[in-house]
Motif scaffolding. Structure first.
Motif, PDB file in Angstrom:
ATOM      1  N   ASN A 388      33.311  52.429  63.341  1.00 38.05           N
ATOM      2  CA  ASN A 388      31.909  52.755  63.031  1.00 38.05           C
ATOM      3  C   ASN A 388      30.983  51.687  63.607  1.00 38.05           C
ATOM      4  N   LYS A 391      30.815  52.296  67.216  1.00 40.95           N
ATOM      5  CA  LYS A 391      30.165  53.582  67.531  1.00 40.95           C
ATOM      6  C   LYS A 391      28.653  53.527  67.280  1.00 40.95           C
ATOM      7  N   TYR A 392      28.257  52.909  66.141  1.00 38.60           N
ATOM      8  CA  TYR A 392      26.832  52.945  65.777  1.00 38.60           C
ATOM      9  C   TYR A 392      26.048  51.741  66.305  1.00 38.60           C
ATOM     10  N   ASP A 416      27.464  44.386  62.565  1.00 36.29           N
ATOM     11  CA  ASP A 416      27.023  44.863  63.890  1.00 36.29           C
ATOM     12  C   ASP A 416      25.511  44.757  63.984  1.00 36.29           C
ATOM     13  N   ILE A 421      20.998  51.367  58.720  1.00 32.24           N
ATOM     14  CA  ILE A 421      20.923  52.518  57.811  1.00 32.24           C
ATOM     15  C   ILE A 421      19.682  52.351  56.935  1.00 32.24           C
ATOM     16  N   PHE A 434      28.923  62.919  53.875  1.00 33.36           N
ATOM     17  CA  PHE A 434      27.544  62.502  54.135  1.00 33.36           C
ATOM     18  C   PHE A 434      27.418  61.831  55.496  1.00 33.36           C
ATOM     19  N   ARG A 435      26.468  62.296  56.285  1.00 36.16           N
ATOM     20  CA  ARG A 435      26.115  61.632  57.540  1.00 36.16           C
ATOM     21  C   ARG A 435      24.604  61.450  57.540  1.00 36.16           C
ATOM     22  N   VAL A 436      24.116  60.337  58.098  1.00 34.72           N
ATOM     23  CA  VAL A 436      22.666  60.131  58.158  1.00 34.72           C
ATOM     24  C   VAL A 436      22.089  61.245  59.033  1.00 34.72           C
ATOM     25  N   LEU A 439      21.859  62.302  63.303  1.00 34.22           N
ATOM     26  CA  LEU A 439      22.817  61.536  64.109  1.00 34.22           C
ATOM     27  C   LEU A 439      23.691  62.428  64.984  1.00 34.22           C
ATOM     28  N   GLY A 445      31.159  62.744  64.545  1.00 33.48           N
ATOM     29  CA  GLY A 445      31.715  62.234  63.284  1.00 33.48           C
ATOM     30  C   GLY A 445      31.722  63.317  62.239  1.00 33.48           C
ATOM     31  N   SER A 446      32.412  63.046  61.114  1.00 31.16           N
ATOM     32  CA  SER A 446      32.545  64.080  60.096  1.00 31.16           C
ATOM     33  C   SER A 446      32.013  63.644  58.726  1.00 31.16           C
ATOM     34  N   GLY A 447      31.672  62.353  58.603  1.00 29.81           N
ATOM     35  CA  GLY A 447      31.173  61.885  57.298  1.00 29.81           C
ATOM     36  C   GLY A 447      32.253  61.786  56.241  1.00 29.81           C
ATOM     37  N   GLY A 449      35.110  59.413  56.713  1.00 24.20           N
ATOM     38  CA  GLY A 449      35.812  58.135  56.807  1.00 24.20           C
ATOM     39  C   GLY A 449      35.476  57.152  55.697  1.00 24.20           C
ATOM     40  N   LEU A 450      34.178  56.959  55.446  1.00 26.06           N
ATOM     41  CA  LEU A 450      33.795  55.953  54.443  1.00 26.06           C
ATOM     42  C   LEU A 450      34.138  56.419  53.025  1.00 26.06           C
TER      43      LEU A 450
HETATM   44  P1  ADP Z   1      31.333  59.389  60.404  1.00 25.49           P
HETATM   45  O1  ADP Z   1      32.542  60.119  60.834  1.00 25.49           O
HETATM   46  O2  ADP Z   1      30.114  60.255  60.361  1.00 25.49           O
HETATM   47  O3  ADP Z   1      31.107  58.104  61.097  1.00 25.49           O
HETATM   48  P2  ADP Z   1      31.744  57.814  57.973  1.00 25.49           P
HETATM   49  O4  ADP Z   1      32.114  58.284  56.603  1.00 25.49           O
HETATM   50  O5  ADP Z   1      32.606  56.794  58.588  1.00 25.49           O
HETATM   51  O6  ADP Z   1      31.621  59.133  58.861  1.00 25.49           O
HETATM   52  O7  ADP Z   1      30.288  57.262  57.872  1.00 25.49           O
HETATM   53  C1  ADP Z   1      29.317  57.993  57.150  1.00 25.49           C
HETATM   54  C2  ADP Z   1      27.927  57.783  57.735  1.00 25.49           C
HETATM   55  O8  ADP Z   1      27.508  56.434  57.519  1.00 25.49           O
HETATM   56  C3  ADP Z   1      27.847  57.946  59.221  1.00 25.49           C
HETATM   57  O9  ADP Z   1      27.696  59.289  59.586  1.00 25.49           O
HETATM   58  C4  ADP Z   1      26.637  57.107  59.566  1.00 25.49           C
HETATM   59  O10 ADP Z   1      25.463  57.855  59.326  1.00 25.49           O
HETATM   60  C5  ADP Z   1      26.687  55.980  58.570  1.00 25.49           C
HETATM   61  N1  ADP Z   1      27.318  54.757  59.113  1.00 25.49           N
HETATM   62  C6  ADP Z   1      28.587  54.327  58.929  1.00 25.49           C
HETATM   63  N2  ADP Z   1      28.800  53.145  59.530  1.00 25.49           N
HETATM   64  C7  ADP Z   1      27.626  52.789  60.112  1.00 25.49           C
HETATM   65  C8  ADP Z   1      27.189  51.648  60.885  1.00 25.49           C
HETATM   66  N3  ADP Z   1      28.007  50.641  61.177  1.00 25.49           N
HETATM   67  N4  ADP Z   1      25.896  51.649  61.302  1.00 25.49           N
HETATM   68  C9  ADP Z   1      25.057  52.662  61.010  1.00 25.49           C
HETATM   69  N5  ADP Z   1      25.412  53.761  60.285  1.00 25.49           N
HETATM   70  C10 ADP Z   1      26.674  53.810  59.829  1.00 25.49           C
END
Ligand code: ADP
Length: 483
Positions: A388, A391-392, A416, A421, A434-436, A439, A445-447, A449-450
């Motif tokens: 992440n 990627k971000y 990073d 966010i 949840f995804r912001v 994006l 992405g699938s929202g 992972g976290l």
């Molecule tokens: P995704 O597959 O969308 O990355 P995650 O569950 O890993 O799913 O993350 C959820 C959301 O959190 C992301 O879609 C993104 O909007 C935000 N996010 C996660 N990591 C970062 C980061 N390092 N910087 C900015 N936004 C982040």
């Protein structure tokens, strides 16, 4: 006839009177001032006598005072007239005033005597009473009082609106007027509480209206006491909650339906992911064989592209299966004891190899950190947070990993300088799917992972959190208890 004896009796009365007794000349000069006047107005006799009476008359009352004095000059007497004065501190006080002319032997008016009683408390009690009465009259709640035998003593317009009976129809009747037969026991219970001096609060029950409708009400009943603290009855405040009760019922039904739908969805997701995984594993294995056979062939490029997409699909399905396991409560950890420093170094090196644009920097003050954890699951968390971070943060190159150790836990921080966010999204990013917003067009992405990462960390007895500012970058943290 005035004798020295009479005069001293009179003087004693004036001195001991509870009322202010003041005399003044026709030009307003104060001539006498008794102790009660001092008590009421604050000026001592020495401060008052010789001064003009205007010291106790507020500006706005002067005209009225002149009118009274004019009448008294004509020999009239004014009794118990209610007006306002001010005391030495300038505070307004209400008084009841009797004003009489003082005449000389020839019968000419030469001065005025005033007897003033402080009625400030009485006035404020009256105001309080009328304020309370106004509140009771305008309340939407039913406010009812009854004696200890259950006879209705008062009934406000709110009670009329809720129960349909007018004040006239209800006062003097027994409170059972509005209690359904089957709930009559409640009244006995409430009254026994009231007799014991106890209050009954927010008791939800049913009452019956004049037209026979049953309504849901919330009831608060308190004892009413007389001046000597004897309980003489009860006051009831009843609120019509029929609408609320109906909404509650609907809400419960909808929640149940939603819960069922959610369960179907979870079951479907588990089944679909499982059914997808098997054919995908077979496709992947065959593609890998094919790739090893035609490695030097120009067609290998096509196979590689297909393999890359199959890997992505396979990761997504694994994530979906994890979510299903978490939902079903069958997500288990396989614990081993290992050193976290080489473990992290290896993962960081692996990600560094696939990332050409970023430099991953690892810092640890401690050379050895022994923990007991599920190695694969923890690897999943670290990979998720690191990928992440890469990627971000598309236009920056630094990603830092810092490990610190306290006596009870190890904290890993990944920094990073990427897109960051917004504050309102911070507590949502660890929830499922949840995804912001906005994006999707830039970052795939699938929202999930976290969400999985936070479940894994929680199951290890640790914590996961984020500090971030939109446009400036993010710090992701997780902690794990150490051995
Ligand atoms: P995704 O597959 O969308 O990355 P995650 O569950 O890993 O799913 O993350 C959820 C959301 O959190 C992301 O879609 C993104 O909007 C935000 N996010 C996660 N990591 C970062 C980061 N390092 N910087 C900015 N936004 C982040």
């Amino acid at each position: 006839m005035e004798t020295p004896e009479n005069s001293s009796k009179l003087s004693a009365i004036v001195q001991s009177s509870e009322d202010a007794i003041i005399s003044k000349a026709l030009d307003g000069t104060i001539k006498s001032w008794n102790p009660a006047a001092e008590k009421i107005f604050g000026f001592t006799e020495a401060e008052a006598v010789g001064k003009n009476i205007s010291i106790i008359i507020p500006e706005e009352m002067r005209k009225e005072e002149a009118g009274i004095i004019a009448k008294v000059k004509n020999g009239e007497r004014i009794e118990h007239y209610q007006t306002m004065r001010r005391n030495k501190n300038g505070e307004r006080i209400f008084i009841a005033l009797s004003v009489s002319p003082i005449k000389n032997d020839e019968g000419n008016v030469i001065g005025v005597s005033k007897i003033a009683r402080d009625i400030t408390k009485q006035k404020s009690d009256e105001q309080k009473q009328s304020m309370l009465a106004a509140i009771i009259d305008s309340s939407d709640d039913a406010i009812i009082s009854k004696d200890l035998n259950g006879i209705i003593m008062s009934w406000n317009p709110g009670a009329e609106k809720i129960f349909g009976y007018s004040e006239k129809e209800s006062i003097g009747k027994h409170i059972s007027l509005i209690i359904p037969k089957e709930l009559m026991d409640e009244e006995t219970h409430i009254i026994s509480n009231i007799r014991a001096g106890k209050k009954v609060s927010h008791f939800e029950t049913v009452r019956i209206t004049k037209d026979g409708r049953k309504i849901n009400i919330s009831l608060t009943v308190s004892p009413v006491k007389d001046r000597n603290n004897n309980i003489i009855g009860a006051s009831k405040i009843a609120r019509d909650i029929t609408e609320k009760a109906e909404l509650d019922k609907q809400r419960k039904l909808l929640t149940k339906q939603l819960q069922e739908l959610n369960n179907y969805k979870d079951e479907f997701m588990a089944m679909a992911s499982h059914e997808l995984k098997t054919p995908l594993t077979v496709i992947k294995a065959n593609l890998q064989i094919l790739e090893s056979k035609i490695r030097t062939d120009s067609r290998a490029d096509f196979v590689n592209k297909a393999l890359k997409q199959v890997n992505k699909l396979s990761d997504l399905i694994s994530d979906l299966l994890d979510v299903s396991k978490i939902q079903a409560g069958i997500f288990e950890l396989n614990l081993t004891t290992f050193d976290m420093v080489p473990f992290l170094t290896e993962i960081i090196d692996g990600i560094q190899q696939t990332s050409t644009e970023h430099v991953l920097v690892f810092n640890s003050d401690v050379k050895k950190i022994i923990i007991t954890a599920d190695k694969d699951r923890l690897e999943q968390v670290v990979i998720n947070i690191l990928t992440n971070a890469v990627k971000y943060s598309p236009n920056t190159e630094d990603v830092q990993v810092v490990v610190s150790l306290t006596d009870k836990k190890v904290v890993v921080k990944v920094t990073d300088q990427g897109i960051g966010i917004a504050e309102e999204d911070l507590d949502k990013i660890f929830t499922r799917f949840f995804r912001v917003r906005g994006l999707a067009s830039t970052f795939s992405g699938s929202g999930i992972g976290l969400y999985i990462s936070s479940e894994i960390i929680k199951r290890h007895g640790g914590n996961i959190w984020v500090e971030s500012e939109k446009g400036k970058g993010s710090d992701f943290y997780f902690s794990i208890p150490v051995d």
